[in-house]
Design a protein around this motif. Sequence first.
Motif, PDB file in Angstrom:
ATOM      1  N   ARG A 202       2.029 -28.816  17.918  1.00  0.00           N
ATOM      2  CA  ARG A 202       1.345 -29.915  17.317  1.00  0.00           C
ATOM      3  C   ARG A 202      -0.040 -28.954  16.879  1.00  0.00           C
ATOM      4  NH1 ARG A 202      -1.236 -32.829  22.828  1.00  0.00           N
ATOM      5  NH2 ARG A 202      -2.894 -31.318  23.349  1.00  0.00           N
ATOM      6  N   CYS A 203      -0.965 -29.542  16.041  1.00  0.00           N
ATOM      7  CA  CYS A 203      -2.198 -28.898  15.472  1.00  0.00           C
ATOM      8  C   CYS A 203      -3.065 -28.798  16.696  1.00  0.00           C
ATOM      9  CB  CYS A 203      -2.706 -29.739  14.396  1.00  0.00           C
ATOM     10  SG  CYS A 203      -4.292 -29.092  13.893  1.00  0.00           S
ATOM     11  N   PRO A 204      -3.849 -27.702  16.753  1.00  0.00           N
ATOM     12  CA  PRO A 204      -4.561 -27.181  17.660  1.00  0.00           C
ATOM     13  C   PRO A 204      -5.893 -27.847  17.352  1.00  0.00           C
ATOM     14  CG  PRO A 204      -4.537 -25.340  16.399  1.00  0.00           C
ATOM     15  CD  PRO A 204      -3.321 -26.168  16.088  1.00  0.00           C
ATOM     16  N   VAL A 205      -6.259 -28.334  16.156  1.00  0.00           N
ATOM     17  CA  VAL A 205      -7.391 -28.921  15.907  1.00  0.00           C
ATOM     18  C   VAL A 205      -7.568 -30.684  16.111  1.00  0.00           C
ATOM     19  CG1 VAL A 205      -8.971 -29.443  13.784  1.00  0.00           C
ATOM     20  CG2 VAL A 205      -7.810 -27.258  13.852  1.00  0.00           C
ATOM     21  N   CYS A 206      -6.220 -31.386  15.669  1.00  0.00           N
ATOM     22  CA  CYS A 206      -6.434 -32.645  15.601  1.00  0.00           C
ATOM     23  C   CYS A 206      -5.169 -33.086  16.446  1.00  0.00           C
ATOM     24  CB  CYS A 206      -6.221 -33.206  14.329  1.00  0.00           C
ATOM     25  SG  CYS A 206      -4.662 -32.882  13.492  1.00  0.00           S
ATOM     26  N   ALA A 207      -4.298 -32.319  17.105  1.00  0.00           N
ATOM     27  CA  ALA A 207      -2.991 -32.537  17.865  1.00  0.00           C
ATOM     28  C   ALA A 207      -1.900 -33.401  16.903  1.00  0.00           C
ATOM     29  CB  ALA A 207      -3.446 -33.697  19.184  1.00  0.00           C
ATOM     30  N   GLY A 208      -2.000 -33.377  15.890  1.00  0.00           N
ATOM     31  CA  GLY A 208      -0.977 -34.079  14.767  1.00  0.00           C
ATOM     32  C   GLY A 208       0.201 -33.198  14.873  1.00  0.00           C
ATOM     33  N   PRO A 209       1.307 -33.424  14.531  1.00  0.00           N
ATOM     34  CA  PRO A 209       2.644 -32.721  14.548  1.00  0.00           C
ATOM     35  C   PRO A 209       2.712 -31.686  13.106  1.00  0.00           C
ATOM     36  CG  PRO A 209       3.172 -35.035  13.651  1.00  0.00           C
ATOM     37  CD  PRO A 209       1.669 -35.073  14.143  1.00  0.00           C
ATOM     38  N   LEU A 210       2.956 -30.597  13.268  1.00  0.00           N
ATOM     39  CA  LEU A 210       2.938 -29.432  12.443  1.00  0.00           C
ATOM     40  C   LEU A 210       4.469 -29.254  11.761  1.00  0.00           C
ATOM     41  CD1 LEU A 210       1.062 -26.662  14.331  1.00  0.00           C
ATOM     42  CD2 LEU A 210       0.236 -27.967  12.421  1.00  0.00           C
TER      43      LEU A 210
ATOM     44  N   ARG B 123       1.724 -26.911   8.713  1.00  0.00           N
ATOM     45  CA  ARG B 123       0.738 -27.632   8.192  1.00  0.00           C
ATOM     46  C   ARG B 123       0.765 -29.000   9.020  1.00  0.00           C
ATOM     47  NH1 ARG B 123      -1.346 -25.755   3.256  1.00  0.00           N
ATOM     48  NH2 ARG B 123       0.516 -24.469   2.171  1.00  0.00           N
ATOM     49  N   CYS B 124      -0.169 -29.681   9.263  1.00  0.00           N
ATOM     50  CA  CYS B 124      -0.259 -31.008   9.848  1.00  0.00           C
ATOM     51  C   CYS B 124      -0.872 -32.146   8.682  1.00  0.00           C
ATOM     52  CB  CYS B 124      -1.218 -31.108  11.115  1.00  0.00           C
ATOM     53  SG  CYS B 124      -3.153 -31.236  10.530  1.00  0.00           S
ATOM     54  N   PRO B 125      -0.505 -33.344   9.202  1.00  0.00           N
ATOM     55  CA  PRO B 125      -0.809 -34.350   8.159  1.00  0.00           C
ATOM     56  C   PRO B 125      -2.146 -34.225   7.869  1.00  0.00           C
ATOM     57  CG  PRO B 125       0.680 -35.353   9.954  1.00  0.00           C
ATOM     58  CD  PRO B 125       0.111 -33.842  10.470  1.00  0.00           C
ATOM     59  N   ASP B 126      -3.028 -33.901   8.531  1.00  0.00           N
ATOM     60  CA  ASP B 126      -4.603 -34.007   8.307  1.00  0.00           C
ATOM     61  C   ASP B 126      -5.085 -32.476   7.341  1.00  0.00           C
ATOM     62  OD1 ASP B 126      -5.136 -36.492   9.117  1.00  0.00           O
ATOM     63  OD2 ASP B 126      -6.220 -35.758  11.047  1.00  0.00           O
ATOM     64  N   ARG B 127      -4.042 -31.909   6.986  1.00  0.00           N
ATOM     65  CA  ARG B 127      -4.057 -30.757   6.312  1.00  0.00           C
ATOM     66  C   ARG B 127      -4.690 -29.597   6.921  1.00  0.00           C
ATOM     67  NH1 ARG B 127      -3.547 -31.418   0.943  1.00  0.00           N
ATOM     68  NH2 ARG B 127      -2.695 -33.369   0.031  1.00  0.00           N
ATOM     69  N   HIS B 128      -4.546 -29.448   8.136  1.00  0.00           N
ATOM     70  CA  HIS B 128      -5.082 -28.384   9.056  1.00  0.00           C
ATOM     71  C   HIS B 128      -3.849 -27.284   8.637  1.00  0.00           C
ATOM     72  CE1 HIS B 128      -7.542 -31.143  11.296  1.00  0.00           C
ATOM     73  NE2 HIS B 128      -8.302 -30.433  10.675  1.00  0.00           N
ATOM     74  N   SER B 129      -4.149 -25.981   8.314  1.00  0.00           N
ATOM     75  CA  SER B 129      -2.952 -25.142   8.181  1.00  0.00           C
ATOM     76  C   SER B 129      -3.176 -23.671   8.775  1.00  0.00           C
ATOM     77  CB  SER B 129      -2.967 -24.798   6.601  1.00  0.00           C
ATOM     78  OG  SER B 129      -4.222 -24.321   5.952  1.00  0.00           O
ATOM     79  N   PHE B 130      -2.128 -23.071   9.236  1.00  0.00           N
ATOM     80  CA  PHE B 130      -1.985 -22.099  10.006  1.00  0.00           C
ATOM     81  C   PHE B 130      -0.794 -21.140   9.314  1.00  0.00           C
ATOM     82  CE2 PHE B 130      -3.185 -25.791  12.039  1.00  0.00           C
ATOM     83  CZ  PHE B 130      -4.262 -25.286  12.819  1.00  0.00           C
TER      84      PHE B 130
ATOM     85  N   ASN C 172      -0.695 -17.903  14.850  1.00  0.00           N
ATOM     86  CA  ASN C 172      -1.899 -18.095  15.618  1.00  0.00           C
ATOM     87  C   ASN C 172      -2.437 -19.220  15.594  1.00  0.00           C
ATOM     88  OD1 ASN C 172      -4.307 -17.517  17.023  1.00  0.00           O
ATOM     89  ND2 ASN C 172      -4.528 -15.564  16.350  1.00  0.00           N
ATOM     90  N   LEU C 173      -2.361 -19.896  16.738  1.00  0.00           N
ATOM     91  CA  LEU C 173      -2.705 -21.248  16.861  1.00  0.00           C
ATOM     92  C   LEU C 173      -3.995 -21.531  18.023  1.00  0.00           C
ATOM     93  CD1 LEU C 173       0.601 -23.524  17.011  1.00  0.00           C
ATOM     94  CD2 LEU C 173      -1.183 -22.950  14.990  1.00  0.00           C
ATOM     95  N   LEU C 174      -4.664 -20.333  18.281  1.00  0.00           N
ATOM     96  CA  LEU C 174      -5.608 -20.297  19.173  1.00  0.00           C
ATOM     97  C   LEU C 174      -6.881 -20.853  18.714  1.00  0.00           C
ATOM     98  CD1 LEU C 174      -5.744 -18.784  22.112  1.00  0.00           C
ATOM     99  CD2 LEU C 174      -6.716 -16.720  20.712  1.00  0.00           C
ATOM    100  N   GLY C 175      -7.204 -20.918  17.766  1.00  0.00           N
ATOM    101  CA  GLY C 175      -8.457 -21.301  17.149  1.00  0.00           C
ATOM    102  C   GLY C 175      -9.715 -20.536  17.572  1.00  0.00           C
ATOM    103  N   HIS C 176      -9.668 -19.610  18.236  1.00  0.00           N
ATOM    104  CA  HIS C 176     -10.976 -18.794  18.445  1.00  0.00           C
ATOM    105  C   HIS C 176     -10.333 -17.324  18.908  1.00  0.00           C
ATOM    106  CE1 HIS C 176      -9.670 -19.173  22.901  1.00  0.00           C
ATOM    107  NE2 HIS C 176      -9.515 -20.498  22.483  1.00  0.00           N
ATOM    108  N   ALA C 177     -11.232 -16.374  19.009  1.00  0.00           N
ATOM    109  CA  ALA C 177     -11.020 -14.965  19.412  1.00  0.00           C
ATOM    110  C   ALA C 177     -10.152 -15.042  20.592  1.00  0.00           C
ATOM    111  CB  ALA C 177     -12.065 -14.200  19.358  1.00  0.00           C
ATOM    112  N   ALA C 178      -9.140 -14.042  20.769  1.00  0.00           N
ATOM    113  CA  ALA C 178      -8.605 -13.945  22.064  1.00  0.00           C
ATOM    114  C   ALA C 178      -9.487 -13.389  23.336  1.00  0.00           C
ATOM    115  CB  ALA C 178      -7.502 -12.575  22.130  1.00  0.00           C
TER     116      ALA C 178
END
Length: 264
Positions: A12-20, A28-35, A44-50
């Motif tokens: 799931r998307c780490p930004v909006c929890a939508g399915p990837l 990509r998720c339905p809200d167009r967040h992409s990794f 990398n689905l961390l969304g911030h520095a390690a």
Amino acid sequence: MSALGVVADWLRCPVCAGPLALDDRTLRCPDRHSFDVARQGYVNLLGHAAPRNADTAEMVAARARFLDAGWYAPIAEAVADAIAGCRAIVEVGAGTGHYLASALSAGGNEGALGLATDVSVPACRRAARAHPRMAAVVADTWAGLPLLDSCVDAVLCVFAPRNLDEFRRVLVPGGRVVVVVPGPEHLAELRAAQGLLEIEDDKAERLADSFGEATLRAVGFPLDLDERAATDLVGMGPNAFHRSGPVPATRTRAEVRVVVGRLD
Ligand SMILES: C[S@@+](CC[C@H](N)C(=O)[O-])C[C@H]1O[C@@H](n2cnc3c(N)ncnc32)[C@H](O)[C@@H]1O
């Protein structure tokens, strides 16, 4: 299809929890967040520095040498036994992915798929190549796993941070949790000789009590470590952050507990 192509259904998307979903080399998720999938095959689905406690490239290399040399083979065998029959397995804090890869290769697990997660990028680089039926994602267990609800039938956690609420969320009802923790006497001689960090007492019993249902198996075996192995064993753990240099050959003993349980 690559392991990531199949395992993407769990993410799931780490930004909006939508399915990837995997689209070429991008999730990509339905809200167009992409990794993007990194060249080495992990995402990398961390969304911030390690964070600072993420294992470094040197620690991961020491861990790979130590585990590949087979020093902890009895632990890998116990883990493979504990997850036998599971089809969709996530290993959190997986490091090099050694235990999950060994379990996927074990008899009876031929069709199983695995996902290794770890907060360390160097660890995920290795885990992404550890087994053809296994993918790797950079994620922080404490911050929440980038996995959909009820998507796996086993969660594996070996010497790594736990988040039982998240394990419960991502497991199918009746799913299995397998946790390996050090026993009080784990590497006692090495720890005494090198002044290494102490191990918390009674961890396994307290952990088993927090599960709905659990069995606890003790695995112990002697380790007659040469200098290379002793140095790698110290260098792959938390003590690597405050010491360096060769460690003399040491005779010691591994003493771990494998806790297998259900959280529902
Ligand atoms: C002691 S190592 C164990 C690695 C592997 N399970 C093994 O036994 O070979 C702990 C691992 O947890 C990872 N880790 C530390 N904090 C984490 C977190 N918050 N989320 C995910 N992984 C974490 C480290 O980067 C490291 O790879």
